[in-house]
Motif scaffolding. Structure first.
Motif, PDB file in Angstrom:
ATOM      1  N   SER A  18       0.844  -1.200   0.000  1.00  0.00           N
ATOM      2  CA  SER A  18       0.000   0.000   0.000  1.00  0.00           C
ATOM      3  C   SER A  18       0.879   1.250   0.000  1.00  0.00           C
ATOM      4  O   SER A  18       1.991   1.233   0.529  1.00  0.00           O
ATOM      5  CB  SER A  18      -0.910   0.016   1.230  1.00  0.00           C
ATOM      6  N   LEU A  19       0.361   2.297  -0.568  1.00  0.00           N
ATOM      7  CA  LEU A  19       1.052   3.576  -0.595  1.00  0.00           C
ATOM      8  C   LEU A  19       0.100   4.672  -0.136  1.00  0.00           C
ATOM      9  O   LEU A  19      -1.041   4.737  -0.607  1.00  0.00           O
ATOM     10  CB  LEU A  19       1.560   3.907  -1.997  1.00  0.00           C
ATOM     11  N   THR A  20       0.575   5.530   0.753  1.00  0.00           N
ATOM     12  CA  THR A  20      -0.226   6.667   1.193  1.00  0.00           C
ATOM     13  C   THR A  20       0.331   7.946   0.593  1.00  0.00           C
ATOM     14  O   THR A  20       1.523   8.239   0.736  1.00  0.00           O
ATOM     15  CB  THR A  20      -0.257   6.763   2.720  1.00  0.00           C
ATOM     16  N   ILE A  21      -0.530   8.690  -0.059  1.00  0.00           N
ATOM     17  CA  ILE A  21      -0.171   9.954  -0.704  1.00  0.00           C
ATOM     18  C   ILE A  21      -0.707  11.093   0.165  1.00  0.00           C
ATOM     19  O   ILE A  21      -1.862  11.062   0.586  1.00  0.00           O
ATOM     20  CB  ILE A  21      -0.776  10.037  -2.111  1.00  0.00           C
ATOM     21  N   GLN A  22       0.135  12.073   0.390  1.00  0.00           N
ATOM     22  CA  GLN A  22      -0.242  13.192   1.246  1.00  0.00           C
ATOM     23  C   GLN A  22      -0.497  14.447   0.409  1.00  0.00           C
ATOM     24  O   GLN A  22       0.189  14.694  -0.579  1.00  0.00           O
ATOM     25  CB  GLN A  22       0.861  13.487   2.255  1.00  0.00           C
ATOM     26  N   PRO A  71      -8.121  14.849   8.242  1.00  0.00           N
ATOM     27  CA  PRO A  71      -8.111  15.203   9.664  1.00  0.00           C
ATOM     28  C   PRO A  71      -8.362  16.681   9.947  1.00  0.00           C
ATOM     29  O   PRO A  71      -8.791  17.032  11.047  1.00  0.00           O
ATOM     30  CB  PRO A  71      -6.700  14.810  10.101  1.00  0.00           C
ATOM     31  N   ASN A  72      -8.077  17.548   8.973  1.00  0.00           N
ATOM     32  CA  ASN A  72      -8.320  18.979   9.180  1.00  0.00           C
ATOM     33  C   ASN A  72      -8.580  19.649   7.828  1.00  0.00           C
ATOM     34  O   ASN A  72      -8.640  18.966   6.796  1.00  0.00           O
ATOM     35  CB  ASN A  72      -7.136  19.625   9.907  1.00  0.00           C
ATOM     36  N   LEU A  73      -8.724  20.958   7.850  1.00  0.00           N
ATOM     37  CA  LEU A  73      -9.157  21.671   6.638  1.00  0.00           C
ATOM     38  C   LEU A  73      -8.019  21.952   5.660  1.00  0.00           C
ATOM     39  O   LEU A  73      -8.243  22.562   4.619  1.00  0.00           O
ATOM     40  CB  LEU A  73      -9.826  22.997   7.036  1.00  0.00           C
ATOM     41  N   THR A  74      -6.799  21.533   5.997  1.00  0.00           N
ATOM     42  CA  THR A  74      -5.680  21.804   5.090  1.00  0.00           C
ATOM     43  C   THR A  74      -4.950  20.538   4.633  1.00  0.00           C
ATOM     44  O   THR A  74      -3.971  20.625   3.900  1.00  0.00           O
ATOM     45  CB  THR A  74      -4.638  22.742   5.748  1.00  0.00           C
ATOM     46  N   PHE A  75      -5.421  19.385   5.037  1.00  0.00           N
ATOM     47  CA  PHE A  75      -4.642  18.176   4.796  1.00  0.00           C
ATOM     48  C   PHE A  75      -5.549  16.991   4.489  1.00  0.00           C
ATOM     49  O   PHE A  75      -6.639  16.860   5.044  1.00  0.00           O
ATOM     50  CB  PHE A  75      -3.793  17.876   6.041  1.00  0.00           C
ATOM     51  N   SER A  76      -5.045  16.122   3.601  1.00  0.00           N
ATOM     52  CA  SER A  76      -5.760  14.889   3.290  1.00  0.00           C
ATOM     53  C   SER A  76      -4.746  13.847   2.831  1.00  0.00           C
ATOM     54  O   SER A  76      -3.662  14.185   2.328  1.00  0.00           O
ATOM     55  CB  SER A  76      -6.795  15.118   2.190  1.00  0.00           C
ATOM     56  N   THR A  77      -5.093  12.590   3.026  1.00  0.00           N
ATOM     57  CA  THR A  77      -4.283  11.508   2.475  1.00  0.00           C
ATOM     58  C   THR A  77      -5.172  10.552   1.695  1.00  0.00           C
ATOM     59  O   THR A  77      -6.354  10.380   2.009  1.00  0.00           O
ATOM     60  CB  THR A  77      -3.551  10.707   3.565  1.00  0.00           C
ATOM     61  N   LEU A  78      -4.579   9.976   0.672  1.00  0.00           N
ATOM     62  CA  LEU A  78      -5.203   8.909  -0.109  1.00  0.00           C
ATOM     63  C   LEU A  78      -4.278   7.715  -0.046  1.00  0.00           C
ATOM     64  O   LEU A  78      -3.082   7.830  -0.312  1.00  0.00           O
ATOM     65  CB  LEU A  78      -5.389   9.339  -1.564  1.00  0.00           C
ATOM     66  N   THR A  79      -4.819   6.564   0.326  1.00  0.00           N
ATOM     67  CA  THR A  79      -4.033   5.336   0.339  1.00  0.00           C
ATOM     68  C   THR A  79      -4.491   4.444  -0.808  1.00  0.00           C
ATOM     69  O   THR A  79      -5.684   4.268  -1.011  1.00  0.00           O
ATOM     70  CB  THR A  79      -4.183   4.596   1.675  1.00  0.00           C
ATOM     71  N   VAL A  80      -3.543   3.949  -1.566  1.00  0.00           N
ATOM     72  CA  VAL A  80      -3.831   2.952  -2.597  1.00  0.00           C
ATOM     73  C   VAL A  80      -3.440   1.607  -1.991  1.00  0.00           C
ATOM     74  O   VAL A  80      -2.263   1.367  -1.722  1.00  0.00           O
ATOM     75  CB  VAL A  80      -3.053   3.227  -3.888  1.00  0.00           C
ATOM     76  N   SER A  81      -4.430   0.763  -1.745  1.00  0.00           N
ATOM     77  CA  SER A  81      -4.213  -0.463  -0.976  1.00  0.00           C
ATOM     78  C   SER A  81      -4.058  -1.681  -1.869  1.00  0.00           C
ATOM     79  O   SER A  81      -4.622  -1.736  -2.970  1.00  0.00           O
ATOM     80  CB  SER A  81      -5.395  -0.693  -0.027  1.00  0.00           C
ATOM     81  N   SER A  89      -0.468   4.771 -12.166  1.00  0.00           N
ATOM     82  CA  SER A  89      -1.197   5.929 -12.642  1.00  0.00           C
ATOM     83  C   SER A  89      -0.607   7.166 -11.990  1.00  0.00           C
ATOM     84  O   SER A  89       0.277   7.073 -11.136  1.00  0.00           O
ATOM     85  CB  SER A  89      -2.674   5.786 -12.259  1.00  0.00           C
ATOM     86  N   ILE A  90      -1.123   8.321 -12.376  1.00  0.00           N
ATOM     87  CA  ILE A  90      -0.826   9.556 -11.653  1.00  0.00           C
ATOM     88  C   ILE A  90      -2.026   9.880 -10.782  1.00  0.00           C
ATOM     89  O   ILE A  90      -3.171   9.849 -11.249  1.00  0.00           O
ATOM     90  CB  ILE A  90      -0.557  10.723 -12.631  1.00  0.00           C
ATOM     91  N   TYR A  91      -1.768  10.159  -9.523  1.00  0.00           N
ATOM     92  CA  TYR A  91      -2.819  10.504  -8.580  1.00  0.00           C
ATOM     93  C   TYR A  91      -2.672  11.987  -8.233  1.00  0.00           C
ATOM     94  O   TYR A  91      -1.590  12.461  -7.887  1.00  0.00           O
ATOM     95  CB  TYR A  91      -2.744   9.629  -7.339  1.00  0.00           C
TER      96      TYR A  91
END
Lengths: 114, 116
Positions: A18-22, A71-81, A89-91
């Protein structure tokens, strides 16, 4: 305008991992979007990430495969599992200014699954 | 289903000429249409937005037209330069059942090459 920092910019991963993109935005935004752009294809919306609630997934994308945190209004993560070569691909992370109806994008994460 | 079509073939234009890119859509009634530029290894960058009640929009050397009857937008770059070489994406607001637009739907993009 919004400045979006996305990392990693690229990665080569083994299948089954898995990879987590920030994604970090320089201002507070209500909605953040995650897109996928496969080679030679258009950007496809994966999901909309709202702070304080579960992400909304588009048809063909499921939470188990692409879990998202906001978790907040300035940050998100996407995990490709449990990655397979088809996930290469490009995410892209994006925010949308409802006032100007303009979308801003991060530089993208180029993922190669081997 | 909703569909956006852009010329999938690369468009080669001589420097100084006007480049014209086409975006056609079906099963849509978008409130607006946008054009983005994407360079290799980069995310798309917003260029122009045109609303459904606007026929034409200009920004420097760029001009966009929007024909809601034909369901078509044309994107023009006048006095084209090699630096204009990139992929240009057309995007429409993603209309959800029940109203409210979240996110955008993109065409595949047209790769424009301006030759010196």
């Amino acid at each position: 305008s919004a400045v979006i920092s996305q990392k990693p910019s690229r990665d080569i991963c083994q299948r089954g991992t898995s990879l987590t993109i920030q994604c970090q935005v320089d201002s507070q935004v209500t909605m953040m979007f995650w897109y996928r752009q496969q080679p030679g294809q258009s950007l496809t919306l994966i999901a909309t990430a709202n702070q304080g609630s579960e992400a909304t997934y588009e048809s063909g994308f499921v939470i188990d495969k692409f879990p998202i945190s906001r978790p907040n209004l300035t940050f998100s993560t996407l995990t490709v599992s449990n990655m397979s070569p088809e996930d290469s691909s490009i995410y892209l992370c994006s925010v949308f200014n409802r006032g100007t109806t303009e979308a801003f994008f991060g530089q993208g994460t180029r993922l190669t699954v081997v | 289903s909703q569909k956006i079509e852009q010329n999938s073939e690369a468009l080669n234009i001589q420097e100084g000429k006007t480049a014209t890119l086409t975006c056609n859509y079906t099963n849509y009634s978008p409130a607006y249409l946008q054009w983005y530029r994407q360079d290799p290894g980069r995310g798309p960058v917003f260029l122009l937005l045109i609303r459904e009640n606007e026929k034409e929009k200009r920004k420097e050397r760029l001009k966009v037209t929007f024909d809601t009857t034909l369901k078509q937008s044309l994107f023009h770059i006048t006095a084209s330069q090699p630096a204009d070489s990139a992929t240009y994406l057309c995007a429409l607001d993603l209309v959800r059942a029940g109203g409210g637009a979240d996110g955008l739907t993109f065409g595949k993009g047209t790769h424009l090459i301006i030759q010196p």
